[in-house]
Design a protein around this motif. Sequence first.
Motif, PDB file in Angstrom:
ATOM      1  N   ARG A   1      19.303  32.836  -0.072  1.00 37.32           N
ATOM      2  CA  ARG A   1      19.460  31.803  -1.102  1.00 37.32           C
ATOM      3  C   ARG A   1      18.162  31.633  -1.884  1.00 37.32           C
ATOM      4  N   THR A   2      17.042  31.738  -1.198  1.00 36.17           N
ATOM      5  CA  THR A   2      15.750  31.635  -1.864  1.00 36.17           C
ATOM      6  C   THR A   2      15.419  32.909  -2.611  1.00 36.17           C
ATOM      7  N   GLY A   3      15.684  34.055  -2.000  1.00 35.64           N
ATOM      8  CA  GLY A   3      15.295  35.320  -2.614  1.00 35.64           C
ATOM      9  C   GLY A   3      13.822  35.582  -2.377  1.00 35.64           C
ATOM     10  N   SER A   4      13.057  35.781  -3.450  1.00 35.99           N
ATOM     11  CA  SER A   4      11.647  36.126  -3.308  1.00 35.99           C
ATOM     12  C   SER A   4      10.789  34.876  -3.176  1.00 35.99           C
ATOM     13  N   LEU A   5       9.505  35.089  -2.901  1.00 41.74           N
ATOM     14  CA  LEU A   5       8.569  33.986  -2.737  1.00 41.74           C
ATOM     15  C   LEU A   5       8.333  33.220  -4.024  1.00 41.74           C
ATOM     16  N   ALA A   6       8.571  33.848  -5.168  1.00 39.98           N
ATOM     17  CA  ALA A   6       8.223  33.224  -6.449  1.00 39.98           C
ATOM     18  C   ALA A   6       8.782  31.812  -6.572  1.00 39.98           C
ATOM     19  N   GLY A   7      10.010  31.600  -6.122  1.00 37.63           N
ATOM     20  CA  GLY A   7      10.636  30.290  -6.261  1.00 37.63           C
ATOM     21  C   GLY A   7      10.153  29.262  -5.270  1.00 37.63           C
ATOM     22  N   THR A   8       9.325  29.665  -4.291  1.00 36.12           N
ATOM     23  CA  THR A   8       8.848  28.732  -3.269  1.00 36.12           C
ATOM     24  C   THR A   8       7.417  28.266  -3.526  1.00 36.12           C
ATOM     25  N   VAL A   9       6.739  28.893  -4.486  1.00 32.51           N
ATOM     26  CA  VAL A   9       5.337  28.570  -4.759  1.00 32.51           C
ATOM     27  C   VAL A   9       5.284  27.413  -5.752  1.00 32.51           C
ATOM     28  N   ARG A  10       4.764  26.264  -5.302  1.00 32.74           N
ATOM     29  CA  ARG A  10       4.661  25.101  -6.174  1.00 32.74           C
ATOM     30  C   ARG A  10       3.426  25.172  -7.063  1.00 32.74           C
ATOM     31  N   SER A  11       2.316  25.657  -6.523  1.00 31.47           N
ATOM     32  CA  SER A  11       1.096  25.792  -7.317  1.00 31.47           C
ATOM     33  C   SER A  11       0.168  26.780  -6.633  1.00 31.47           C
ATOM     34  N   LEU A  12      -0.833  27.241  -7.371  1.00 32.38           N
ATOM     35  CA  LEU A  12      -1.835  28.165  -6.859  1.00 32.38           C
ATOM     36  C   LEU A  12      -3.218  27.705  -7.302  1.00 32.38           C
ATOM     37  N   ARG A  13      -4.197  27.851  -6.429  1.00 36.69           N
ATOM     38  CA  ARG A  13      -5.604  27.738  -6.813  1.00 36.69           C
ATOM     39  C   ARG A  13      -6.146  29.151  -6.889  1.00 36.69           C
ATOM     40  N   LEU A  14      -6.686  29.507  -8.064  1.00 37.89           N
ATOM     41  CA  LEU A  14      -7.105  30.877  -8.329  1.00 37.89           C
ATOM     42  C   LEU A  14      -8.570  30.900  -8.718  1.00 37.89           C
ATOM     43  N   MET A  15      -9.381  31.726  -8.048  1.00 36.63           N
ATOM     44  CA  MET A  15     -10.752  31.956  -8.489  1.00 36.63           C
ATOM     45  C   MET A  15     -10.749  33.156  -9.419  1.00 36.63           C
ATOM     46  N   LYS A  16     -11.182  32.925 -10.651  1.00 36.62           N
ATOM     47  CA  LYS A  16     -11.152  33.960 -11.663  1.00 36.62           C
ATOM     48  C   LYS A  16     -12.422  34.805 -11.607  1.00 36.62           C
ATOM     49  N   ALA A  17     -12.503  35.782 -12.483  1.00 31.88           N
ATOM     50  CA  ALA A  17     -13.606  36.729 -12.460  1.00 31.88           C
ATOM     51  C   ALA A  17     -14.950  36.069 -12.708  1.00 31.88           C
ATOM     52  N   ASP A  18     -14.980  34.967 -13.478  1.00 31.45           N
ATOM     53  CA  ASP A  18     -16.245  34.293 -13.763  1.00 31.45           C
ATOM     54  C   ASP A  18     -16.645  33.301 -12.676  1.00 31.45           C
ATOM     55  N   GLY A  19     -15.862  33.218 -11.604  1.00 27.35           N
ATOM     56  CA  GLY A  19     -16.158  32.318 -10.497  1.00 27.35           C
ATOM     57  C   GLY A  19     -15.545  30.941 -10.622  1.00 27.35           C
ATOM     58  N   SER A  20     -14.934  30.634 -11.764  1.00 31.21           N
ATOM     59  CA  SER A  20     -14.273  29.334 -11.925  1.00 31.21           C
ATOM     60  C   SER A  20     -12.973  29.317 -11.131  1.00 31.21           C
ATOM     61  N   VAL A  21     -12.585  28.110 -10.711  1.00 33.64           N
ATOM     62  CA  VAL A  21     -11.348  27.934  -9.947  1.00 33.64           C
ATOM     63  C   VAL A  21     -10.383  27.096 -10.771  1.00 33.64           C
ATOM     64  N   VAL A  22      -9.179  27.605 -10.972  1.00 35.73           N
ATOM     65  CA  VAL A  22      -8.170  26.899 -11.761  1.00 35.73           C
ATOM     66  C   VAL A  22      -6.939  26.670 -10.904  1.00 35.73           C
ATOM     67  N   THR A  23      -6.220  25.582 -11.224  1.00 35.03           N
ATOM     68  CA  THR A  23      -4.943  25.296 -10.563  1.00 35.03           C
ATOM     69  C   THR A  23      -3.823  25.667 -11.512  1.00 35.03           C
ATOM     70  N   LEU A  24      -2.903  26.464 -11.023  1.00 31.04           N
ATOM     71  CA  LEU A  24      -1.813  26.981 -11.843  1.00 31.04           C
ATOM     72  C   LEU A  24      -0.475  26.530 -11.276  1.00 31.04           C
ATOM     73  N   ASP A  25       0.464  26.227 -12.150  1.00 31.12           N
ATOM     74  CA  ASP A  25       1.849  26.028 -11.755  1.00 31.12           C
ATOM     75  C   ASP A  25       2.714  26.296 -12.974  1.00 31.12           C
ATOM     76  N   ALA A  26       3.995  26.025 -12.854  1.00 30.28           N
ATOM     77  CA  ALA A  26       4.915  26.343 -13.952  1.00 30.28           C
ATOM     78  C   ALA A  26       4.648  25.512 -15.191  1.00 30.28           C
ATOM     79  N   GLY A  27       3.898  24.407 -15.053  1.00 28.65           N
ATOM     80  CA  GLY A  27       3.594  23.571 -16.211  1.00 28.65           C
ATOM     81  C   GLY A  27       2.168  23.676 -16.686  1.00 28.65           C
TER      82      GLY A  27
END
Length: 499
Positions: A167-193
């Motif tokens: 019913r869920t399928g892949s992980l994509a639909g279960t991820v509410r948000s991500l904290r990502l460290m980018k190449a410049d060392g900054s950390v951003v919070t990402l979600d569908a909005g």
Amino acid sequence: MIDTYGGLAVRPRDCILRQLAANPEDAVVESTSYPSWLSQRGGAVNDASCLNRTDVYGVVRPSDEAELGRALAFAREHDLKVSLAGARHSMGGQTSWPGGLIIDLTAMDRIVVDEASGTVRVGGGALWQQVLEVLHPRRLSVTGMPSIDVLSVGGTISVNAHGTDFRTGSLAGTVRSLRLMKADGSVVTLDAGHDPDLFHAVIGGYGLFGVIVEAELATVPDELYRLEQRVVPAADLPSVLDALRSDENNRLMSADLATAGSPLMQQAIVYTYSRFPGAADEPIPELQHEPDSPPARLLFNLARHPGPAQWLKWTAQRDLLPRVRHCDSSRNEALRAAEACLVSRSQAMYSDLVLLRHKIPQYTDILHEYFLPPEDLVRFLRDTADALKGSDAVLLHASVRMVHAEPILLDYARGDRYSVVLYLSQEVSAEGNRDMAVLTRTLVDRALTAGGTFYLPYQQHYTRDDLARAYPRIEEFFALKRRHDPGLLFMNNFYRRFA
């Protein structure tokens, strides 16, 4: 039940551990002043296939964001490319780069449960096994995960893995948000909005956009399910699976295909885990590791050779395993009287498949995965069986699951699709590699002709044209990569070959 994760192989970590113990003098980058915080100086790394040995600058294993940021800063200052690694079960060159700095994320494994929001925050290097062990005492479970628990959360999000929750399928639909460290060392919070373009590129993005520091995942109640199995002709799978899907009580489902007999792959064991009256009130037993069975492992390894062992392995899985399978005992007398096999949701997912571990150097285990429209499943199974007859690769396991379309850039499902997972034994030799390449190209072509796609974490025996046909947004993906990482700090062999 033998199963593979929707996405990654269960090869022993022996070759990985051997490479991690490599001597510093094996380095391809000469240096007399390696930083002290490297966990491996020079040497080589490998992945679960044991076919991708790569000489590297070194390996660092950060335990927090500060150490991770320091490693990225060092790489920028010394003009080093960075590749990201978790459990290293991708086998298409996604976790290494020649002369690069490898960031091993497995020490970034912090897990925090937020019961009020129904989510869990998980460090990118945490293993799914750890997540289940933290959630289980709270009578919670994951909404979706791969079918083995020894893979890292960040790694499986990076390949958008899937499992038995159809019913869920892949992980994509279960991820509410991500904290990502980018190449410049900054950390951003990402979600569908918040920066949805980058959010939907990182999921299934193969570590090319930054480091998944933390993922916020949805949870569901951990309930007892009734485990049942039935044996059906493979030709009936679409109708059987569709009927099972229509019953809301069925929560987990997969089908294992016959790996012996004639015709091959034309019989299936369908497993369902379903709710039952009073399930929510049943006590949930503690999680239990799968017992190791040397005789079963021996039989599985003997089945790497065509012949009686293959038939015996399949017969035991179909006819003997249901009689000896561990079931959680229930306090419900009516259920006990009916001899119901009850398994908690988390227990059903708590599997490291110890059966598949081996130390046979002349063989390695390789996964293929293809995603087919429902109407083309049966024909593709026949085509696959025909292709295997002309190959030296030996089919150890095959399964069918269900996935659905997601709004990510490199989505492998264009609607409701059946996932066909093949777990193959390959000889470790130049001839074995050539034979596997021919088999892969044959099956990729047949999947694409049927309007299907193929999965990218595996060996790259496909062409750039094949990639574009299966993933029509690939140019958009690479353009977004260059926009967010203009210096191309995060690199791997997938990008080198196809960008």
